[in-house]
Motif scaffolding. Sequence first.
Motif, PDB file in Angstrom:
ATOM      1  N   THR A 107       7.731  -0.339   6.597  1.00  0.00           N
ATOM      2  CA  THR A 107       6.941   0.808   6.014  1.00  0.00           C
ATOM      3  C   THR A 107       8.302   1.780   5.832  1.00  0.00           C
ATOM      4  O   THR A 107       9.460   1.784   6.172  1.00  0.00           O
ATOM      5  CB  THR A 107       6.323   1.610   7.521  1.00  0.00           C
ATOM      6  N   TYR A 108       7.911   2.626   4.788  1.00  0.00           N
ATOM      7  CA  TYR A 108       8.785   3.816   4.487  1.00  0.00           C
ATOM      8  C   TYR A 108       7.889   5.282   4.218  1.00  0.00           C
ATOM      9  O   TYR A 108       7.150   5.132   3.784  1.00  0.00           O
ATOM     10  CB  TYR A 108       9.487   3.533   3.165  1.00  0.00           C
ATOM     11  N   SER A 109       8.615   6.259   4.598  1.00  0.00           N
ATOM     12  CA  SER A 109       7.821   7.472   4.554  1.00  0.00           C
ATOM     13  C   SER A 109       8.919   8.510   4.482  1.00  0.00           C
ATOM     14  O   SER A 109      10.157   8.395   4.930  1.00  0.00           O
ATOM     15  CB  SER A 109       7.202   8.006   5.730  1.00  0.00           C
ATOM     16  N   PHE A 154       1.153  -1.177  -0.176  1.00  0.00           N
ATOM     17  CA  PHE A 154      -0.055   0.228   0.036  1.00  0.00           C
ATOM     18  C   PHE A 154       0.861   1.201   0.025  1.00  0.00           C
ATOM     19  O   PHE A 154       2.105   1.156   0.448  1.00  0.00           O
ATOM     20  CB  PHE A 154      -0.875   0.008   1.257  1.00  0.00           C
ATOM     21  N   GLY A 155       0.248   2.269  -0.538  1.00  0.00           N
ATOM     22  CA  GLY A 155       1.110   3.419  -0.585  1.00  0.00           C
ATOM     23  C   GLY A 155       0.099   4.943  -0.571  1.00  0.00           C
ATOM     24  O   GLY A 155      -1.017   4.660  -1.078  1.00  0.00           O
ATOM     25  N   ASN A 156       0.552   5.924  -0.488  1.00  0.00           N
ATOM     26  CA  ASN A 156      -0.196   7.075  -0.501  1.00  0.00           C
ATOM     27  C   ASN A 156       1.028   8.279  -0.434  1.00  0.00           C
ATOM     28  O   ASN A 156       1.926   8.238   0.026  1.00  0.00           O
ATOM     29  CB  ASN A 156      -1.263   7.421   0.466  1.00  0.00           C
ATOM     30  N   GLY A 157       0.284   9.370  -0.795  1.00  0.00           N
ATOM     31  CA  GLY A 157       1.091  10.655  -1.073  1.00  0.00           C
ATOM     32  C   GLY A 157       0.499  11.614  -1.388  1.00  0.00           C
ATOM     33  O   GLY A 157      -0.728  11.666  -1.914  1.00  0.00           O
ATOM     34  N   GLY A 158       0.956  12.878  -1.207  1.00  0.00           N
ATOM     35  CA  GLY A 158       0.131  14.098  -1.512  1.00  0.00           C
ATOM     36  C   GLY A 158       1.142  15.548  -1.187  1.00  0.00           C
ATOM     37  O   GLY A 158       2.203  15.170  -0.472  1.00  0.00           O
ATOM     38  N   GLY A 159       0.637  16.506  -1.769  1.00  0.00           N
ATOM     39  CA  GLY A 159       1.387  17.587  -1.143  1.00  0.00           C
ATOM     40  C   GLY A 159       1.152  18.732  -2.574  1.00  0.00           C
ATOM     41  O   GLY A 159       0.391  18.689  -3.455  1.00  0.00           O
TER      42      GLY A 159
END
Length: 92
Positions: A65-67, A29-34
Amino acid sequence: MKSIIIQFPPKPQFNFSPPKPANDNFKLFGNGGGSSKQGFDVNLGGAAKVWESQNGRNQLFGTGTYSQHLGGPYGNSRPNVGGGATFIHKFG
């Protein structure tokens, strides 16, 4: 004089239940934004089944996890990496 009868089907029925995954042994799974002014956040994670009991009631998953924040007025953040384990027991 001939008459034409047009019959409309009843209201359509929609089934919105998500499909069952073909393989329940691995999840990603993954997500992101900005924005270009504030920078972007990126988050990725995964889980993999590493053990299951013979009766299927006990399962052990390895997780990771990675962020990281990229860009923006303060630049890139240091990567945040993590790992762990999840044990599941199904009662009943």
